[in-house]
Write a protein that holds these residues in place. Structure first.
Motif, short mmCIF file in Angstrom:
data_model
loop_
_atom_site.label_atom_id
_atom_site.label_comp_id
_atom_site.label_asym_id
_atom_site.label_seq_id
_atom_site.Cartn_x
_atom_site.Cartn_y
_atom_site.Cartn_z
N VAL A 37 20.21 19.73 -17.28
CA VAL A 37 18.79 20.02 -17.55
C VAL A 37 18.66 21.17 -18.53
N ILE A 38 19.47 22.21 -18.36
CA ILE A 38 19.42 23.35 -19.28
C ILE A 38 19.80 22.91 -20.69
N ALA A 39 20.84 22.10 -20.80
CA ALA A 39 21.27 21.63 -22.12
C ALA A 39 20.20 20.76 -22.77
N LEU A 40 19.59 19.88 -21.99
CA LEU A 40 18.52 19.04 -22.53
C LEU A 40 17.32 19.88 -22.96
N ALA A 41 17.00 20.91 -22.19
CA ALA A 41 15.90 21.79 -22.54
C ALA A 41 16.20 22.55 -23.83
N ALA A 42 17.44 23.01 -23.97
CA ALA A 42 17.82 23.72 -25.19
C ALA A 42 17.71 22.80 -26.40
N GLU A 43 18.18 21.56 -26.24
CA GLU A 43 18.08 20.60 -27.33
C GLU A 43 16.62 20.29 -27.67
N SER A 44 15.80 20.12 -26.65
CA SER A 44 14.38 19.82 -26.84
C SER A 44 13.66 20.99 -27.53
N ALA A 45 14.09 22.22 -27.24
CA ALA A 45 13.47 23.40 -27.82
C ALA A 45 13.94 23.66 -29.24
N GLY A 46 14.86 22.83 -29.73
CA GLY A 46 15.34 22.99 -31.10
C GLY A 46 16.44 24.00 -31.24
N SER A 47 17.26 24.16 -30.20
CA SER A 47 18.39 25.09 -30.27
C SER A 47 19.28 24.74 -31.45
N THR A 48 19.83 25.76 -32.10
CA THR A 48 20.72 25.52 -33.24
C THR A 48 22.15 25.24 -32.79
N ASP A 49 22.46 25.49 -31.53
CA ASP A 49 23.78 25.17 -31.02
C ASP A 49 23.89 23.66 -30.83
N THR A 50 25.07 23.12 -31.12
CA THR A 50 25.27 21.67 -31.00
C THR A 50 25.66 21.31 -29.58
N THR A 51 24.94 20.38 -29.00
CA THR A 51 25.28 19.81 -27.70
C THR A 51 25.21 18.30 -27.87
N ASP A 52 26.31 17.63 -27.57
CA ASP A 52 26.36 16.18 -27.72
C ASP A 52 26.14 15.52 -26.38
N PHE A 53 25.39 14.42 -26.38
CA PHE A 53 25.10 13.66 -25.17
C PHE A 53 25.49 12.21 -25.38
N ASP A 54 25.91 11.54 -24.31
CA ASP A 54 26.20 10.11 -24.40
C ASP A 54 24.92 9.32 -24.18
N ASP A 55 25.04 7.99 -24.14
CA ASP A 55 23.86 7.13 -24.00
C ASP A 55 23.11 7.34 -22.69
N ASN A 56 23.80 7.87 -21.66
CA ASN A 56 23.16 8.14 -20.37
C ASN A 56 22.50 9.51 -20.32
N GLY A 57 22.65 10.31 -21.37
CA GLY A 57 22.09 11.65 -21.38
C GLY A 57 23.02 12.68 -20.79
N ASP A 58 24.28 12.30 -20.54
CA ASP A 58 25.27 13.23 -19.99
C ASP A 58 25.92 14.01 -21.13
N PRO A 59 26.16 15.32 -20.93
CA PRO A 59 26.82 16.09 -21.98
C PRO A 59 28.26 15.62 -22.17
N THR A 60 28.71 15.59 -23.42
CA THR A 60 30.07 15.14 -23.73
C THR A 60 30.96 16.28 -24.18
N THR A 61 30.41 17.48 -24.27
CA THR A 61 31.21 18.65 -24.63
C THR A 61 30.89 19.77 -23.64
N ALA A 62 31.86 20.67 -23.48
CA ALA A 62 31.66 21.80 -22.57
C ALA A 62 32.61 22.93 -22.94
N THR A 63 32.26 24.12 -22.54
CA THR A 63 33.13 25.28 -22.65
C THR A 63 33.27 25.88 -21.26
N PHE A 64 34.50 25.98 -20.79
CA PHE A 64 34.77 26.54 -19.47
C PHE A 64 35.28 27.97 -19.63
N GLU A 65 34.72 28.87 -18.84
CA GLU A 65 35.16 30.26 -18.83
C GLU A 65 36.31 30.40 -17.84
#
Length: 89
Positions: free
Chosen positions: A40-68
């Motif tokens: 939801v946070i990633a979708l909200a960032a994308e909807s708000a026009g975030s300049t960071d790239t977040t890729d989603f598949d056809d189901n709306g699931d994120p396809t990239t991540a960064t783990f700390e």
């Protein structure tokens, strides 16, 4: 919980947890909720026009991540690195 008991639900029909892993459980509790929150946070960032790239598949699931990656020491925890992950079809 009080409303459930007052409505006639018996106490032995309830399963309660404090969010910590119980010794008899072998899976992470709340992992699906955490996934939903991150999505939801990633979708909200994308909807708000975030300049960071977040890729989603056809189901709306994120396809990239960064783990700390961190560890606990005497002074708390220390970040020791980051792991990038990308799901490739």
């Amino acid at each position: 919980m009080a409303e459930l008991l007052e409505s006639g639900v018996e106490g032995d029909q309830l399963y309660l947890t404090d969010g910590l892993n119980s010794p008899e459980l072998d899976v992470l509790q709340f992992s699906s909720q955490i996934f939903d929150c991150v999505t939801v946070i990633a979708l909200a960032a994308e909807s708000a026009g975030s300049t960071d790239t977040t890729d989603f598949d056809d189901n709306g699931d994120p396809t990239t991540a960064t783990f700390e990656i961190f560890h606990f020491g005497d002074d708390g925890y220390e970040i020791v690195g980051y792991q990038e992950y990308a799901y490739d079809d």
